[in-house]
Motif scaffolding. Structure first.
Motif, PDB file in Angstrom:
ATOM      1  N   VAL A  16       1.133 -64.876   2.703  1.00 43.75           N
ATOM      2  CA  VAL A  16       2.127 -64.836   1.634  1.00 43.75           C
ATOM      3  C   VAL A  16       2.082 -63.443   1.021  1.00 43.75           C
ATOM      4  O   VAL A  16       1.008 -62.903   0.764  1.00 43.75           O
ATOM      5  N   SER A  17       3.249 -62.847   0.839  1.00 43.77           N
ATOM      6  CA  SER A  17       3.339 -61.534   0.206  1.00 43.77           C
ATOM      7  C   SER A  17       3.735 -61.719  -1.256  1.00 43.77           C
ATOM      8  O   SER A  17       4.718 -62.407  -1.545  1.00 43.77           O
ATOM      9  N   VAL A  18       2.974 -61.114  -2.151  1.00 38.90           N
ATOM     10  CA  VAL A  18       3.273 -61.184  -3.582  1.00 38.90           C
ATOM     11  C   VAL A  18       3.688 -59.791  -4.023  1.00 38.90           C
ATOM     12  O   VAL A  18       2.896 -58.846  -3.963  1.00 38.90           O
ATOM     13  N   ILE A  19       4.945 -59.667  -4.446  1.00 37.24           N
ATOM     14  CA  ILE A  19       5.497 -58.365  -4.833  1.00 37.24           C
ATOM     15  C   ILE A  19       5.343 -58.212  -6.337  1.00 37.24           C
ATOM     16  O   ILE A  19       6.162 -58.673  -7.125  1.00 37.24           O
ATOM     17  N   ASN A  92      10.426 -48.836   1.810  1.00 42.48           N
ATOM     18  CA  ASN A  92       9.228 -49.365   2.479  1.00 42.48           C
ATOM     19  C   ASN A  92       9.250 -50.882   2.647  1.00 42.48           C
ATOM     20  O   ASN A  92       8.199 -51.514   2.769  1.00 42.48           O
ATOM     21  N   LEU A  93      10.424 -51.468   2.669  1.00 43.51           N
ATOM     22  CA  LEU A  93      10.542 -52.918   2.813  1.00 43.51           C
ATOM     23  C   LEU A  93       9.855 -53.443   4.067  1.00 43.51           C
ATOM     24  O   LEU A  93       9.352 -54.567   4.082  1.00 43.51           O
ATOM     25  N   GLU A  94       9.807 -52.619   5.116  1.00 42.17           N
ATOM     26  CA  GLU A  94       9.229 -53.071   6.383  1.00 42.17           C
ATOM     27  C   GLU A  94       7.716 -53.327   6.268  1.00 42.17           C
ATOM     28  O   GLU A  94       7.121 -53.940   7.152  1.00 42.17           O
ATOM     29  N   LYS A  95       7.116 -52.900   5.180  1.00 40.92           N
ATOM     30  CA  LYS A  95       5.685 -53.162   4.985  1.00 40.92           C
ATOM     31  C   LYS A  95       5.407 -54.603   4.578  1.00 40.92           C
ATOM     32  O   LYS A  95       4.269 -55.048   4.614  1.00 40.92           O
ATOM     33  N   ILE A  96       6.437 -55.331   4.170  1.00 32.44           N
ATOM     34  CA  ILE A  96       6.257 -56.730   3.782  1.00 32.44           C
ATOM     35  C   ILE A  96       6.033 -57.542   5.049  1.00 32.44           C
ATOM     36  O   ILE A  96       6.915 -57.658   5.890  1.00 32.44           O
ATOM     37  N   SER A  97       4.844 -58.135   5.188  1.00 30.06           N
ATOM     38  CA  SER A  97       4.520 -58.832   6.432  1.00 30.06           C
ATOM     39  C   SER A  97       4.382 -60.342   6.282  1.00 30.06           C
ATOM     40  O   SER A  97       4.202 -61.043   7.268  1.00 30.06           O
ATOM     41  N   GLY A  98       4.451 -60.851   5.069  1.00 29.51           N
ATOM     42  CA  GLY A  98       4.233 -62.277   4.855  1.00 29.51           C
ATOM     43  C   GLY A  98       5.319 -63.173   5.420  1.00 29.51           C
ATOM     44  O   GLY A  98       6.469 -62.763   5.547  1.00 29.51           O
ATOM     45  N   ASN A  99       4.940 -64.404   5.744  1.00 30.37           N
ATOM     46  CA  ASN A  99       5.919 -65.411   6.154  1.00 30.37           C
ATOM     47  C   ASN A  99       6.773 -65.842   4.967  1.00 30.37           C
ATOM     48  O   ASN A  99       7.947 -66.169   5.098  1.00 30.37           O
ATOM     49  N   ILE A 100       6.135 -65.849   3.800  1.00 31.80           N
ATOM     50  CA  ILE A 100       6.792 -66.209   2.543  1.00 31.80           C
ATOM     51  C   ILE A 100       6.573 -65.059   1.568  1.00 31.80           C
ATOM     52  O   ILE A 100       5.483 -64.494   1.488  1.00 31.80           O
ATOM     53  N   VAL A 101       7.630 -64.694   0.816  1.00 33.32           N
ATOM     54  CA  VAL A 101       7.580 -63.546  -0.084  1.00 33.32           C
ATOM     55  C   VAL A 101       7.886 -64.022  -1.500  1.00 33.32           C
ATOM     56  O   VAL A 101       8.921 -64.636  -1.751  1.00 33.32           O
ATOM     57  N   LEU A 102       6.967 -63.741  -2.420  1.00 43.24           N
ATOM     58  CA  LEU A 102       7.138 -64.115  -3.818  1.00 43.24           C
ATOM     59  C   LEU A 102       7.415 -62.854  -4.629  1.00 43.24           C
ATOM     60  O   LEU A 102       6.567 -61.962  -4.707  1.00 43.24           O
ATOM     61  N   VAL A 103       8.602 -62.772  -5.206  1.00 46.21           N
ATOM     62  CA  VAL A 103       9.020 -61.587  -5.960  1.00 46.21           C
ATOM     63  C   VAL A 103       8.749 -61.847  -7.436  1.00 46.21           C
ATOM     64  O   VAL A 103       9.454 -62.629  -8.075  1.00 46.21           O
ATOM     65  N   VAL A 104       7.717 -61.197  -7.970  1.00 42.24           N
ATOM     66  CA  VAL A 104       7.280 -61.493  -9.335  1.00 42.24           C
ATOM     67  C   VAL A 104       7.127 -60.232 -10.192  1.00 42.24           C
ATOM     68  O   VAL A 104       6.447 -60.250 -11.214  1.00 42.24           O
ATOM     69  N   PHE A 105       7.780 -59.136  -9.811  1.00 43.27           N
ATOM     70  CA  PHE A 105       7.724 -57.934 -10.642  1.00 43.27           C
ATOM     71  C   PHE A 105       8.763 -58.038 -11.753  1.00 43.27           C
ATOM     72  O   PHE A 105       9.683 -58.850 -11.688  1.00 43.27           O
ATOM     73  N   ALA A 106       8.602 -57.203 -12.774  1.00 46.91           N
ATOM     74  CA  ALA A 106       9.528 -57.248 -13.911  1.00 46.91           C
ATOM     75  C   ALA A 106       9.602 -55.877 -14.560  1.00 46.91           C
ATOM     76  O   ALA A 106       8.870 -54.964 -14.196  1.00 46.91           O
ATOM     77  N   GLY A 107      10.489 -55.784 -15.541  1.00 43.33           N
ATOM     78  CA  GLY A 107      10.608 -54.550 -16.306  1.00 43.33           C
ATOM     79  C   GLY A 107      11.687 -53.637 -15.764  1.00 43.33           C
ATOM     80  O   GLY A 107      11.808 -53.445 -14.558  1.00 43.33           O
ATOM     81  N   GLY A 108      12.506 -53.105 -16.673  1.00 47.83           N
ATOM     82  CA  GLY A 108      13.562 -52.176 -16.281  1.00 47.83           C
ATOM     83  C   GLY A 108      14.646 -52.848 -15.461  1.00 47.83           C
ATOM     84  O   GLY A 108      14.776 -54.070 -15.422  1.00 47.83           O
TER      85      GLY A 108
END
Length: 203
Positions: A16-19, A92-108
Motif C-alpha cells: 500500500v502506498s501512502v502519499i 515522479n508519479l511512476e515511483k508509486i508502486s503500491g497496489n492500493i494508493v492512499l492520498v492523505v496529504f493536505a495544505g495549499g
C-alpha cells in the motif's frame, strides 16, 4: 480444520502506498502496522517534510522535531516501511508502486496533483482512495464515491465512478477545527476500505 494452513493464507501480502505522512498519514500508517493476519506486506510512504513542534501525533509516537517524517516511521518498523524522502509530483508519479494508493496529504492547492494521481492510478490499474474533508466537530465520517459525494471532493469534478473518498465533507470555510477524533475515524475507515479492496485484488 488445519489452523496452520488458514494462518498461512492470512499472511501479509501486497504493498500500500501512502502519499503523505502528516497528521492523517501517520495515523493511517500506524493503523495498518497494527493489522494482524491479513494485512499488507509493505507500506510505501512518500513525504519530504520534517517533524515540527505542531506535529504532536508524531512526537507522541517518539518522533523528534527536525527529523524527517518518513525517517521516523521507517525507524519505527524498518521491515515493513519503504520510506521515500520525496513529495509526489506530476514528475515522479511512476515511483508509486503500491497496489492500493492512499492520498492523505493536505495544505495549499493540491487539487491538480490529486487529479494527476487519480489518473495515474487509473491507467496503471491501481486503486486510489482519497479524502473528502477533515474539518468538523461532529465526527460524522462518510465513505463514498467521489462522483456523488458533497464536500471538497466536488472540486475534483469526477466524471466517472470508482474513486473512493473518506471524510467529513466539511470545508475550511465552515470554520471548524481539525480534531484528532475526526482524523482517527477517517484513518480507521480508510484502512478498513483498503483491506476490503486488498482482499479482492491481492490473492
Amino acid at each position: 480444520m488445519d489452523i496452520k494452513l488458514l494462518e498461512d493464507k492470512l499472511n501479509s501480502k501486497g504493498t500500500v502506498s501512502v502519499i503523505g505522512c502528516g497528521r492523517l498519514g501517520v495515523r493511517v500508517i500506524m493503523d495498518i502496522l497494527e493489522v494482524h493476519r491479513g494485512g499488507f506486506k509493505k507500506i510505501e510512504v512518500f513525504d519530504a517534510a520534517k517533524i515540527d513542534m505542531n506535529d504532536v501525533i508524531h512526537r507522541k509516537y517518539g518522533g523528534k522535531v527536525g527529523e524527517y517524517k518518513v525517517s521516523f516511521i521507517k525507524d519505527f518498523f524498518p521491515e515493513k516501511i519503504d520510506a521515500v524522502f520525496e513529495d509526489i509530483s506530476k514528475e515522479n508519479l511512476e515511483k508509486i508502486s503500491g497496489n492500493i494508493v492512499l492520498v492523505v496529504f493536505a495544505g495549499g492547492d493540491t487539487l491538480n496533483l490529486r487529479k494527476k494521481i487519480i489518473e495515474y492510478c487509473k491507467t496503471t490499474k491501481k486503486i486510489c482512495i482519497g479524502t473528502n474533508g477533515v474539518f468538523g466537530l461532529n465526527c460524522n465520517v462518510k465513505v463514498g464515491d467521489a462522483k456523488y459525494e458533497n464536500g471538497p471532493v466536488e472540486f475534483l469534478k469526477m466524471e466517472e465512478e470508482g474513486h473512493l473518498v473518506v471524510g467529513t465533507g466539511k470545508f475550511i470555510k465552515d470554520m471548524e477545527p481539525i480534531t484528532p477524533y475526526s482524523l482517527d475515524k477517517i484513518a480507521e475507515k480508510m484502512v478498513i476500505e483498503a483491506l476490503k479492496i486488498k482482499k479482492e485484488i491481492i490473492k
